[in-house]
Design a protein around this motif. Structure first.
Motif, PDB file in Angstrom:
ATOM      1  N   SER A   1       0.813  -1.217   0.000  1.00  0.00           N
ATOM      2  CA  SER A   1       0.000   0.000   0.000  1.00  0.00           C
ATOM      3  C   SER A   1       0.846   1.267   0.000  1.00  0.00           C
ATOM      4  O   SER A   1       0.327   2.356  -0.257  1.00  0.00           O
ATOM      5  CB  SER A   1      -0.905   0.008   1.232  1.00  0.00           C
ATOM      6  N   GLY A   2       2.134   1.138   0.317  1.00  0.00           N
ATOM      7  CA  GLY A   2       2.974   2.325   0.440  1.00  0.00           C
ATOM      8  C   GLY A   2       2.796   3.042   1.763  1.00  0.00           C
ATOM      9  O   GLY A   2       3.304   4.147   1.942  1.00  0.00           O
TER      10      GLY A   2
ATOM     11  N   PRO B   1       2.860   7.859   4.782  1.00  0.00           N
ATOM     12  CA  PRO B   1       3.208   7.101   3.578  1.00  0.00           C
ATOM     13  C   PRO B   1       4.716   6.993   3.402  1.00  0.00           C
ATOM     14  O   PRO B   1       5.481   7.729   4.027  1.00  0.00           O
ATOM     15  CB  PRO B   1       2.578   7.934   2.461  1.00  0.00           C
ATOM     16  N   ALA B   2       5.113   6.094   2.548  1.00  0.00           N
ATOM     17  CA  ALA B   2       6.538   5.944   2.266  1.00  0.00           C
ATOM     18  C   ALA B   2       7.086   7.159   1.528  1.00  0.00           C
ATOM     19  O   ALA B   2       8.268   7.483   1.659  1.00  0.00           O
ATOM     20  CB  ALA B   2       6.778   4.686   1.441  1.00  0.00           C
ATOM     21  N   ASP B   3       6.229   7.806   0.755  1.00  0.00           N
ATOM     22  CA  ASP B   3       6.652   9.037   0.074  1.00  0.00           C
ATOM     23  C   ASP B   3       5.564  10.083   0.276  1.00  0.00           C
ATOM     24  O   ASP B   3       4.385   9.786   0.203  1.00  0.00           O
ATOM     25  CB  ASP B   3       6.908   8.810  -1.402  1.00  0.00           C
TER      26      ASP B   3
END
Length: 253
Positions: free
Chosen positions: A205-206, A244-246
């Motif tokens: 999912s990030g 989130p990852a980003d």
């Protein structure tokens, strides 16, 4: 992961006491804040909480060969012959499966065919908090970073710090809760351990962490897992934060 931040009201109500035990494979701490924190009756109630959580572990742990869940997984015990609590959790797992559109699926994330571990912790801690109903003052149970709390609505409540999964020890947000729960799910503590039941692969999912604040720890924990696996947000009646990852953290509610 979420932790109680040090908030202490002024005056004699500032008395606070904490107890910590290793239960259900994780540190569980119980916090009582108020003039009765050191009373014998308070200590007895806290001991009852830990005793109940140990009973939950004896019944539900998939790591104990003699637990009812392990015996059920091996086909040695029928569901109808298990304790009523096992049937209650089984029904809860069915509700979680439907409510999260399959993201929280006790039947697909385990080679054993059924493993309610992902639901049991929130349910057990929320249930245990009821044993502290007669304890005066503010109370909280922290089970491996998921919290169920009760506090005087006119007081300061509990301040809960949400750890930043990108920098261990840093705080990404704080949440003030009087009565309710905070649950966090993600990759910071255990890596990519969350399995998407649809693919049976680590969730893609990030989302590094999802924290849900709501009235019930049972459901805050379920929804934190669902959001971490699939993204999105929790349902109406909850609030939360997703890292989130980003990109920057986002909130809802």
């Amino acid at each position: 992961m979420s932790v109680l931040a040090p908030v202490r009201p002024a005056g004699p109500d500032g008395v606070r006491r904490a107890w910590v035990e290793q239960v259900m494979g994780m540190p569980v701490s119980i916090h009582v804040r108020g003039p009765h924190a050191h009373d014998d009756a308070t200590g007895a109630a806290v001991r009852a909480v830990f005793a109940q959580l140990r009973d939950v572990d004896r019944v539900f742990s998939p790591y104990r060969a003699d637990s009812q869940i392990s015996r059920y997984q091996r086909g040695e015990l029928a569901l109808a012959d298990c304790d009523p609590e096992v049937l209650e959790v089984h029904r809860l797992c069915l509700r979680a499966l439907v409510a999260t559109d399959g993201a929280v699926d006790a039947w697909r994330w385990s080679p054993a065919g059924y493993d309610p571990t992902g639901v049991v912790k929130g349910w057990a801690v929320e249930r245990a908090l009821a044993l502290l109903d007669d304890v005066p003052g503010d109370v909280a149970i922290d089970a491996g970073g998921d919290l169920a709390v009760r506090a005087d609505p006119a007081g300061p409540g509990w301040l809960v710090a949400v750890e930043d999964p990108r920098e261990r020890g840093a705080v990404v947000a704080t949440v003030r809760v009087h009565t309710g729960a905070v649950a966090t799910s993600g990759t910071a503590a255990r890596g990519r351990h969350l399995i998407d039941p649809a693919t049976r692969e680590p969730a893609a999912s990030g989302v590094l962490s999802a924290t849900v604040v709501g009235p019930s720890l049972t459901w805050a924990d379920v929804w934190a897992t669902a959001v971490a696996i699939r993204g999105g947000t929790g349902p109406e009646g909850t609030s939360g934060i997703v890292v989130p990852a980003d990109g920057p953290p986002r909130t809802w509610g």
